[in-house]
Each structure stands twice: as C-alpha cells, then as structure tokens.
Design a protein around this motif. Structure first.
Motif, PDB file in Angstrom:
ATOM      1  N   VAL A 572      83.329  60.053  42.389  1.00  0.00           N
ATOM      2  CA  VAL A 572      84.374  59.228  41.939  1.00  0.00           C
ATOM      3  C   VAL A 572      85.471  60.018  40.777  1.00  0.00           C
ATOM      4  CG1 VAL A 572      85.022  57.146  40.464  1.00  0.00           C
ATOM      5  CG2 VAL A 572      83.319  56.996  41.920  1.00  0.00           C
ATOM      6  N   VAL A 573      84.769  60.906  40.088  1.00  0.00           N
ATOM      7  CA  VAL A 573      85.321  61.839  39.225  1.00  0.00           C
ATOM      8  C   VAL A 573      86.309  62.603  40.011  1.00  0.00           C
ATOM      9  CG1 VAL A 573      84.831  63.599  37.321  1.00  0.00           C
ATOM     10  CG2 VAL A 573      83.640  61.607  37.325  1.00  0.00           C
ATOM     11  N   TRP A 574      85.651  63.296  40.931  1.00  0.00           N
ATOM     12  CA  TRP A 574      86.305  64.445  41.714  1.00  0.00           C
ATOM     13  C   TRP A 574      87.765  63.797  42.406  1.00  0.00           C
ATOM     14  CZ3 TRP A 574      86.933  64.835  47.205  1.00  0.00           C
ATOM     15  CH2 TRP A 574      87.217  65.875  47.691  1.00  0.00           C
ATOM     16  N   LEU A 575      87.523  62.693  42.884  1.00  0.00           N
ATOM     17  CA  LEU A 575      88.503  62.014  43.459  1.00  0.00           C
ATOM     18  C   LEU A 575      89.532  61.339  42.650  1.00  0.00           C
ATOM     19  CD1 LEU A 575      86.703  59.568  46.164  1.00  0.00           C
ATOM     20  CD2 LEU A 575      87.963  61.784  46.639  1.00  0.00           C
ATOM     21  N   LEU A 576      89.238  61.117  41.523  1.00  0.00           N
ATOM     22  CA  LEU A 576      90.165  60.598  40.645  1.00  0.00           C
ATOM     23  C   LEU A 576      90.841  61.692  39.598  1.00  0.00           C
ATOM     24  CD1 LEU A 576      88.606  57.208  39.544  1.00  0.00           C
ATOM     25  CD2 LEU A 576      90.317  57.622  41.298  1.00  0.00           C
ATOM     26  N   PHE A 577      90.180  62.645  39.220  1.00  0.00           N
ATOM     27  CA  PHE A 577      90.733  63.440  38.243  1.00  0.00           C
ATOM     28  C   PHE A 577      91.008  64.980  38.699  1.00  0.00           C
ATOM     29  CE2 PHE A 577      88.301  59.993  36.085  1.00  0.00           C
ATOM     30  CZ  PHE A 577      89.301  59.548  35.204  1.00  0.00           C
ATOM     31  N   LEU A 578      90.058  65.300  39.685  1.00  0.00           N
ATOM     32  CA  LEU A 578      90.133  66.769  39.664  1.00  0.00           C
ATOM     33  C   LEU A 578      91.420  67.168  40.538  1.00  0.00           C
ATOM     34  CD1 LEU A 578      86.454  67.770  40.373  1.00  0.00           C
ATOM     35  CD2 LEU A 578      87.823  68.135  38.300  1.00  0.00           C
ATOM     36  N   PRO A 579      92.092  68.041  40.550  1.00  0.00           N
ATOM     37  CA  PRO A 579      93.114  68.216  41.284  1.00  0.00           C
ATOM     38  C   PRO A 579      92.686  68.967  42.910  1.00  0.00           C
ATOM     39  CG  PRO A 579      92.953  70.401  40.018  1.00  0.00           C
ATOM     40  CD  PRO A 579      91.968  69.178  39.439  1.00  0.00           C
ATOM     41  N   ARG A 580      93.436  68.491  43.898  1.00  0.00           N
ATOM     42  CA  ARG A 580      93.269  68.632  45.358  1.00  0.00           C
ATOM     43  C   ARG A 580      93.818  70.008  45.687  1.00  0.00           C
ATOM     44  NH1 ARG A 580      93.437  62.542  47.709  1.00  0.00           N
ATOM     45  NH2 ARG A 580      92.450  61.458  46.077  1.00  0.00           N
TER      46      ARG A 580
END
Length: 580
Positions: A572-580
């Motif tokens: 969830v943290v990766w999907l919401l906060f980390l740049p893609r």
C-alpha cells in the motif's frame, strides 16, 4: 487369619423310601469350596427338594444343585453375586420348564436354597420351602420365607418352584458375616419336625459334619415322613473386606448425625471436629479400648441419601484397606470396624501438618529435606500404581509430614482403581494448577478438544508441580484455570533461577517432571525415584526447549498472518507514496 469355613452335609430318604426298592431320595445337597484361583468368589452351598410327581423330582433336585454349585465359579468375576445366581437359576428353571412341556407325563420340579459366603458377606437365593438359617450367638434367624399356600390343609402346596413356570421369581438376601456364624440349610423333612431352638442346639454341637448328621438323625427319629437333608457351614475366619462388602455396608447403614466432642460411636469417643466441607466431616476420636487416637470420616447429613457419595466413600475405605494388605507405608492405614452401627471410615491418626500448611506458614525446607520428602512420596505413588490405582489429586494439601517424620499421601477420595463408581470415573477430579496439560488440551497434538483421562503419569506430573513449588514457592505455569490454554505456551523457568541453592541436576529432574510434552516426562514412579536417588552422580541431560509449534499450534498461522499484513502494508505504501 484368612477365610476359614468348615462344612458338613447329610441326607437320608424318608421312612417309606428306606423300605421300598427303587424309591429315590428326592433331596439333594452340595457344598463347593473355591480353589485358590476362585477364592474371591467364595464358598457356595445348595439344598434342593424334588417335587414327587412321576419320579422327576430327584432329577430336578440333582440337576439344579449341580448346575448352580458347579457353574457358579465359572461366572465372570465382574458379575455381582446376585447376578450370577440369577442367571444360573433362571437358566436352569427355563430348561426344566421346557423339559416338562416336552415330557408330557409327570413333571420335574424342585425347591432350591443357595448360600454363598464371600469376603465378609453372605448371599442367599431362595425358591420354595427349603430353608436357610443363621445361628449367631444365642439367636437363630430364619433367613428365608416358604413359598407355600397360606392354608393349614395346603401347606405342602408350592406357589414357587423351579420348573413350575417359564420364569421364576427368586428371593435374595444379603448380610454381613461375623466370625463364629453358623449357617444351616434344611429341607422340609428337617425343619417341619425340629423346632427352631432344637435346630440351633444341634447345629452348634461337634464338628459341622457331626452337626449335619445329628440334625438329620433327630428329624428321622422324631417321625419325619419326608426326606431329611441338612447342610451346616461354620465361619471360623473372615477374608479381607471386598469392595462389594463395603458398598453393601454403605447402602444399609445410616450416616451418623453431627457428633459433638464427647459423643461416643461404637467404642470411639470424639475429641475434636477437624473439618466439615459440606460433603464430608472429619473427626478426631479416641478408641476407648486402646486409648489410641483415630480419625473418623463420615458423610455430611445433607449427603446421607446420595447413593453416589456413599459409593465413593465406600470405595475410598476399600482402597485404604487394600493398601494395608500389601504395604501401608506412605499412606494412612484404614481400620476395619467389626460391627459398625453407622456408615463411617476409621483411619489411623497422625499428628503433624500438610505440606500446604507448612508452605503457607512460610516454612523453608533445606534441599536435602525436599529430596527426601519427594522420594518418600514418589515411592508411595509407585506402590499405588502397581496396584492399578491412580490418585488424581496429588498436591501439597494431600502430602502430610507426621510427627514421626514420615511423609504420607492423603485423600484417596478421587482415586480410580477400575472398580470405582461410574460417576467417580467421569468426574474431572484434581486441582487445575497440578493437572497435566493434556487433561485440558487433549492428546499429543494438543488443542484437539478431546480430554485425556488421568493416568499414572498424571500423578507424576502433579508431584513434579508440587516439587517445583516446594523448591521455589511458585507454580511452574502459574495459577491455571480450567481449560486455560495460554498458561502452557511458555516453558517454566528452572527452579535455580528462583532459588540459587537448587543444584543444576535437580533443575533437570523437576523440569523433566513438568515438561509440556508428556513424551519428555517420567514414565514411571520408579524412573522418577531413580533420578532423585542418583542426583549429581548420574545427572539427567538438560531438557530441550519446547518448540514454539508444540507450545502454540496456532503460532505458524499467526506468523503467516503477521507477514501477510506487513507485506500488504508495504504494498500500500509503495502504491500510494513512492514514485513510479
């Protein structure tokens, strides 16, 4: 003195039959002494009087007596005496009734009286007008009632007899045996001629065989017109009490009322009221004849009419007597009362205190005192287990140190022997903190919902918990409530962590005794005792830690759930906060 019985029997044909060729004596009697293997089943004696109709009376009498006396000792030992006699007599009656239907002319019928002397009790089974008598001191008691028509001119008409109907109703009587009792079985050719007083006089003279001959001889000389038969049995020594004897006493005798200090009961004078828990009362008393102190245990009057409580107290008394037959060391001896007027149990009195009382008072024990006490208790448990008995409630309150320096195991009230009342077997007895985990958690897999009944290993585990508390003042798993699961999800701390003077070898012994996994514990009391005796000379290996899965079978699921939750949170943290 063991079970000692003297027997005699005599039978003579009536006056007409003695002078007529081919006329048979239609009475028949037999006495069978048990072999060593059948000693527990006791002596059996029987007398039968054939009903003369077509010559079948003699056959009926002989087959009835031989059937009962010959097959009695072959009945299963688990059958009660009345059950065994009922099955044997009922089967023979059905055979006779069927025989009479097939025969067509004449009938084969007989009366029958059977006497069984077993342990410390007697049992009488009776059909017809033969009789059983008990001569005790100056009394002569008729134990049976004639099954005849109640009319002066029809006294020979029978209302019950073997072979008369397809089913037969049998009278039973049971009572206590006393040393010196004389039992007499007679056919009507004897008791219709001799009165009660004369019968008692003759039965008491000479040997048992001489007495039986004297009874028949005098009956014939006094004008008896019928066949005359007498069997005499004299009791010179009693066997140890059987459970059935104690149960019968428990059913028949009244429960004592509340006894006050100074009250007398069968030669015992109450000196103190020790305990009253609403189920039992415990008194200290003094035996008037010897001035010795004893303990009297009775039922509370509120439980006086509870047959299950009576049976459980009777079972406890029988177990105490049984232990005394072998070696009462390590237990409190039960005393047998010759002729009790009420239902109670008498124990030896030992001054001293229980381990619970001493620990509660803050008494500290040296390590060598603890080891000596534990050895005494585990050896007592070994004797108990060799007899097939499980105590089921070992704890500090049931371990007593007498003023004589001897440790004793108290309270066999919850013990199981294989012959205990059904309700006692179903009772989940014991104190939760001292009960092995599988009694709550099920079998080796744990948490399967199927409680495991207590066995010898349960006593050893309870002693291990007691020893842990004896050394450290604490319980290995803390206070355990019924069906509590969490208490067993950690291994107990070594006692030396709580008491530094406990040697490491003793740590290992105690931790093995209270291990979570029953496969790691002591299997027998002898193995436990050997570990304590060897001590540091041959120490046990350090117990391995119980795997987490064994302590908590759901641990893997919990760990998997935690990892899954963590992974999903990271996702969830990766999907919401980390740049893609």
């Amino acid at each position: 003195m063991g079970f000692e019985v003297e027997a005699g029997r005599c039978s003579e044909p009536g006056p007409r039959k003695r002078h007529e060729e081919g006329r048979r004596n239609e009475d028949f009697a037999a006495v069978v002494q048990p072999t060593h293997q059948d000693e527990a089943r006791g002596w059996v004696a029987a007398v039968a009087d054939g009903v003369s109709e077509g010559g079948g009376g003699a056959v009926a009498a002989q087959t009835a007596v031989r059937s009962v006396t010959g097959d009695y000792h072959a009945t299963p030992p688990t059958w009660d005496t009345t059950v065994a006699l009922d099955r044997l007599i009922g089967a023979h009656n059905a055979w006779l009734a069927d025989h009479n239907r097939r025969r067509g002319e004449g009938t084969a019928m007989c009366t029958l009286t059977v006497l069984v002397l077993q342990g410390q009790s007697y049992t009488v089974a009776h059909v017809g007008d033969t009789r059983a008598w008990l001569v005790r001191g100056a009394e002569c008691l008729q134990l049976t009632q004639d099954h005849t028509l109640d009319h002066p001119d029809l006294r020979s008409g029978l209302t019950r007899a073997l072979g008369l109907d397809d089913a037969v109703r049998i009278d039973y009587l049971q009572g206590e045996l006393h040393t010196g009792d004389t039992f007499v079985l007679t056919s009507d050719g004897v008791h219709r001629t001799l009165n009660r007083r004369r019968l008692a006089e003759l039965a008491s003279q000479g040997t048992a065989q001489e007495a039986s001959e004297a009874l028949v001889r005098e009956a014939v000389a006094s004008g008896s017109r019928d066949d005359a038969t007498a069997v005499v049995l004299r009791v010179h020594g009693l066997a140890p009490a059987r459970l059935e004897d104690v149960l019968m006493r428990g059913r028949q005798l009244p429960v004592p009322v509340r006894l006050r200090i100074g009250a007398a009961l069968d030669g015992y004078v109450v000196t103190a009221v020790v305990a009253d828990n609403g189920v039992h009362r415990l008194y200290q008393a003094r035996e008037a004849a010897t001035e010795q102190l004893v303990a009297l245990k009775t039922l509370h009057p509120a439980r006086a009419h509870d047959p299950e409580e009576r049976a459980m107290l009777a079972h406890e008394a029988w177990l105490g007597c049984r232990l005394g037959e072998h070696d009462a060391g390590g237990f409190v001896r039960v005393r047998e009362v010759a002729s009790p007027s009420a239902f109670y149990t008498v124990f030896d009195w030992h001054g001293g205190h229980t381990l619970e009382q001493m620990l509660g008072a803050g008494r500290s024990f040296r390590i060598e005192e603890v080891i000596a006490g534990a050895l005494a208790v585990v050896r007592a448990l070994g004797r108990l287990h060799r007899l097939g008995v499980v105590h089921r409630d070992i704890k500090p309150a049931n371990l007593h140190l007498g003023d004589d320096g001897q440790w004793r195991v108290l309270d066999l009230g919850a013990a199981v022997s294989g012959r205990e009342p059904h309700v006692q077997r179903q009772l989940h007895a014991g104190t939760p903190s001292y009960m092995n985990p599988e009694q709550w958690l099920g079998g080796p897999g744990g948490d399967d919902g199927a409680d495991v009944p207590a066995d010898a290993g349960s006593d050893l585990y309870a002693l291990g918990v007691t020893l842990y508390r004896w050394l450290s003042g604490r319980l290995p798993y803390g206070e355990v409530e019924p069906y509590q699961l969490g208490a067993f999800r950690r291994d107990p701390r070594p006692p030396s962590r709580l008491r530094p003077d406990v040697p490491i070898w003793l740590d290992h012994v105690v931790l093995k005794a209270v291990a979570r996994d029953r496969a790691q514990r002591f299997e027998t009391a002898e193995e436990f005792a050997l570990a304590l005796e060897r001590g540091a000379s041959r120490p046990l290996p350090a117990p391995s830690a119980t795997p987490l899965v064994a302590r908590d079978p759901a641990a893997l699921w919990k760990i998997s759930l935690a990892i899954s939750l963590l992974f999903n949170m990271l996702l969830v943290v990766w999907l919401l906060f980390l740049p893609r």
